[in-house]
Design a protein around this motif. Structure first.
Motif, PDB file in Angstrom:
ATOM      1  N   GLY A 138      14.877   2.580   8.105  1.00 38.24           N
ATOM      2  CA  GLY A 138      14.772   1.210   8.593  1.00 38.24           C
ATOM      3  C   GLY A 138      13.385   0.850   9.091  1.00 38.24           C
ATOM      4  N   VAL A 139      12.359   1.472   8.495  1.00 42.17           N
ATOM      5  CA  VAL A 139      10.969   1.206   8.889  1.00 42.17           C
ATOM      6  C   VAL A 139      10.362   0.194   7.917  1.00 42.17           C
ATOM      7  N   PRO A 140       9.800  -0.915   8.404  1.00 38.40           N
ATOM      8  CA  PRO A 140       9.133  -1.866   7.517  1.00 38.40           C
ATOM      9  C   PRO A 140       8.020  -1.179   6.728  1.00 38.40           C
ATOM     10  N   HIS A 141       7.890  -1.541   5.466  1.00 34.28           N
ATOM     11  CA  HIS A 141       6.956  -0.852   4.575  1.00 34.28           C
ATOM     12  C   HIS A 141       6.229  -1.860   3.711  1.00 34.28           C
ATOM     13  N   ILE A 142       4.907  -1.749   3.660  1.00 32.52           N
ATOM     14  CA  ILE A 142       4.133  -2.598   2.761  1.00 32.52           C
ATOM     15  C   ILE A 142       3.208  -1.723   1.919  1.00 32.52           C
ATOM     16  N   ILE A 143       2.918  -2.199   0.717  1.00 34.14           N
ATOM     17  CA  ILE A 143       2.025  -1.504  -0.207  1.00 34.14           C
ATOM     18  C   ILE A 143       0.833  -2.406  -0.490  1.00 34.14           C
ATOM     19  N   ILE A 144      -0.366  -1.889  -0.264  1.00 31.15           N
ATOM     20  CA  ILE A 144      -1.584  -2.668  -0.485  1.00 31.15           C
ATOM     21  C   ILE A 144      -2.308  -2.121  -1.719  1.00 31.15           C
ATOM     22  N   PRO A 145      -2.618  -2.977  -2.698  1.00 34.25           N
ATOM     23  CA  PRO A 145      -3.327  -2.515  -3.897  1.00 34.25           C
ATOM     24  C   PRO A 145      -4.819  -2.301  -3.628  1.00 34.25           C
ATOM     25  N   LEU A 146      -5.336  -1.210  -4.141  1.00 32.65           N
ATOM     26  CA  LEU A 146      -6.775  -0.921  -4.055  1.00 32.65           C
ATOM     27  C   LEU A 146      -7.291  -0.649  -5.469  1.00 32.65           C
ATOM     28  N   ASP A 147      -7.153  -1.646  -6.322  1.00 35.05           N
ATOM     29  CA  ASP A 147      -7.466  -1.494  -7.738  1.00 35.05           C
ATOM     30  C   ASP A 147      -8.915  -1.078  -7.994  1.00 35.05           C
ATOM     31  N   PHE A 148      -9.811  -1.467  -7.117  1.00 34.18           N
ATOM     32  CA  PHE A 148     -11.226  -1.192  -7.344  1.00 34.18           C
ATOM     33  C   PHE A 148     -11.532   0.302  -7.386  1.00 34.18           C
ATOM     34  N   MET A 149     -10.710   1.116  -6.720  1.00 34.62           N
ATOM     35  CA  MET A 149     -11.003   2.551  -6.649  1.00 34.62           C
ATOM     36  C   MET A 149     -10.906   3.197  -8.032  1.00 34.62           C
ATOM     37  N   ARG A 150      -9.873   2.838  -8.773  1.00 29.68           N
ATOM     38  CA  ARG A 150      -9.742   3.389 -10.131  1.00 29.68           C
ATOM     39  C   ARG A 150     -10.855   2.878 -11.042  1.00 29.68           C
ATOM     40  N   LYS A 151     -11.303   1.677 -10.798  1.00 30.01           N
ATOM     41  CA  LYS A 151     -12.312   1.070 -11.654  1.00 30.01           C
ATOM     42  C   LYS A 151     -13.709   1.641 -11.407  1.00 30.01           C
ATOM     43  N   TYR A 152     -14.019   1.913 -10.123  1.00 34.57           N
ATOM     44  CA  TYR A 152     -15.393   2.256  -9.787  1.00 34.57           C
ATOM     45  C   TYR A 152     -15.604   3.691  -9.294  1.00 34.57           C
ATOM     46  N   PHE A 153     -14.553   4.372  -8.850  1.00 36.54           N
ATOM     47  CA  PHE A 153     -14.723   5.696  -8.261  1.00 36.54           C
ATOM     48  C   PHE A 153     -14.499   6.788  -9.303  1.00 36.54           C
TER      49      PHE A 153
END
Length: 218
Positions: free
Chosen positions: A54-69
């Motif tokens: 019962g813990v609120p959960h959010i997912i934040i996209p970090l698309d730039f990491m795959r593109k640049y790292f």
């Protein structure tokens, strides 16, 4: 107990155990989609664990990491090294400053929501491989977070001097269903059983004297 913390939750053994260990004070679980091979499987497990507690959960996209790292963790399963979980073999899996980026976002989110702490499940087995899991890094980040926020947000990392087998024992004591966690860097439906993280997972259960509930290929 006051719910005063954000946890960075990957969906692996360590952060899931921390989620259960500190569930009474966790106001929000935060996961990141940064394009790693195993992200989708991990995030699925993270969502299931949060729903169970019962813990609120959010997912934040970090698309730039795959593109640049640059990291084998971002380049497909064939790029993942097989063999032991040690510094030289696993060095290619480092995603540069990943935890620094994630902690910064979690800190901003914590202050935005009136929370006081960010939790992270780095542990002793990571120190030789990942610079952004070491105690000097987490201490420095905690100081930076405290100095850079009005509310003095700090980092809580209670597993930093524990082994993965210690975490496995704690998780079992807490009733964690480890079959609903994911570790394999290859990211397939079942754990490959051969990459460094699979070997580390197997060894943790073995050293802890616990049955390993993981589904491995073959």
């Amino acid at each position: 107990m006051e719910k005063d913390s954000v946890i960075i939750l990957s969906g692996g053994m360590d952060s899931t155990t921390l989620l259960h260990f500190e569930k009474e004070r966790i106001a929000l679980a935060l996961s990141f989609d940064y394009g790693s091979n195993h992200n989708a499987r991990e995030l699925e497990c993270a969502s299931i664990q949060c729903e169970k507690l019962g813990v609120p959960h959010i997912i934040i996209p970090l698309d730039f990491m795959r593109k640049y790292f640059n990291s084998s963790l971002l380049n497909g399963s064939d790029a993942i090294p097989k063999g032991e979980y040690d510094g030289e073999n696993m060095k290619s899996t480092v995603v540069p400053f990943r935890n620094g980026i994630m902690l910064s976002i979690a800190c901003g989110l914590a202050e935005s929501r009136g929370l006081r702490h960010v939790m992270m499940a780095n542990h002793g087995g990571d120190h030789a491989i990942y610079p952004d899991c070491r105690p000097d890094f987490t201490q420095a980040m905690s100081n930076a977070m405290r100095c850079g926020t009005y509310e003095g947000i700090t980092l809580i990392d209670p597993f930093t001097n524990m082994s993965k087998s210690d975490i496995a024992r704690l998780g079992r004591k807490l009733g964690v269903d480890f079959s609903l966690t994911y570790s394999c860097y290859c990211g397939e439906e079942e754990h490959c059983g051969e990459c460094g993280t699979c070997r580390e997972r197997k060894q943790a259960f073995l050293e802890a004297g616990l049955e390993d509930p993981t589904r491995y290929k073959g």
